[in-house]
Design a protein around this motif. Structure first.
Motif, PDB file in Angstrom:
ATOM      1  N   ALA A  92       0.851  -1.192   0.000  1.00  0.00           N
ATOM      2  CA  ALA A  92       0.000   0.000   0.000  1.00  0.00           C
ATOM      3  C   ALA A  92       0.885   1.239   0.000  1.00  0.00           C
ATOM      4  N   TRP A 101       1.467   5.120   1.453  1.00  0.00           N
ATOM      5  CA  TRP A 101       1.312   5.704   2.793  1.00  0.00           C
ATOM      6  C   TRP A 101       1.187   7.209   2.621  1.00  0.00           C
ATOM      7  N   THR A 124      -4.443   4.877   4.502  1.00  0.00           N
ATOM      8  CA  THR A 124      -3.241   5.083   5.322  1.00  0.00           C
ATOM      9  C   THR A 124      -2.935   6.571   5.481  1.00  0.00           C
ATOM     10  N   GLY A 182      -3.498   4.071   9.123  1.00  0.00           N
ATOM     11  CA  GLY A 182      -2.602   3.150   8.418  1.00  0.00           C
ATOM     12  C   GLY A 182      -2.347   1.884   9.211  1.00  0.00           C
ATOM     13  N   LEU A 195      -3.534  -1.946   8.160  1.00  0.00           N
ATOM     14  CA  LEU A 195      -2.578  -3.044   8.023  1.00  0.00           C
ATOM     15  C   LEU A 195      -2.854  -4.162   9.033  1.00  0.00           C
ATOM     16  N   THR A 248       3.656  -2.095   3.188  1.00  0.00           N
ATOM     17  CA  THR A 248       3.452  -0.696   2.823  1.00  0.00           C
ATOM     18  C   THR A 248       4.754  -0.018   2.438  1.00  0.00           C
ATOM     19  N   ALA A 304       4.733   2.656  10.838  1.00  0.00           N
ATOM     20  CA  ALA A 304       4.702   1.818   9.631  1.00  0.00           C
ATOM     21  C   ALA A 304       5.714   0.685   9.647  1.00  0.00           C
TER      22      ALA A 304
END
Length: 136
Positions: free
Chosen positions: A19, A21, A27, A33, A37, A47, A67
């Motif tokens: 993905a 961010w 996110t 975010g 996830l 990500t 993240a």
């Protein structure tokens, strides 16, 4: 559910799904975010991370920290935090040294150049040389 389905198909093919961010996505905040996830909860769903506009380095580092468990790559660029004007990557050395150092902890990760000033091939070459020097 779609994220898990796509991740499972990707894993079968030996790939991952990553993905983005950033704003206007699932996110678009650290909290959303991480929630996204965690909801997907599949090792093949990861990500990218990039600094968000209007965020200074300390806040970006906290965002990056969120993240990290899912991080596969960084989108590397430098822009003016308020205007979004694209700037030479070398001018963002202080921020990017901190981001790269933090991202280097744990699993191997990629660093991808994005948002080159003026969409210029010459600037891309300069930014690539800057990034290579930082990574060495």
């Amino acid at each position: 559910e779609d994220g898990r389905r796509v991740a499972a198909l990707s894993a079968q093919a030996g790939c991952i799904v990553a993905a983005e961010w950033h704003a206007n996505t699932l996110t678009d905040t650290t909290v959303s975010g991480i929630a996204f996830l965690r909801a997907v909860d599949h090792p093949a769903f990861q990500t990218y991370w990039q600094p968000r506009r209007r965020m200074r380095q300390p806040e970006c580092l906290r965002d990056l920290e969120g993240a990290l468990p899912w991080l596969c790559a960084l989108h590397v660029f430098h822009w003016h935090p308020e205007s979004g004007e694209r700037l030479p990557l070398a001018e963002g050395a202080a921020d990017w040294h901190a981001y790269l150092e933090r991202a280097a902890v744990g699993a191997p990760r990629w660093a991808l150049l994005e948002f080159v000033r003026g969409d210029s091939i010459q600037q891309l070459s300069q930014d690539a040389a800057t990034l290579r020097a930082w990574l060495s």
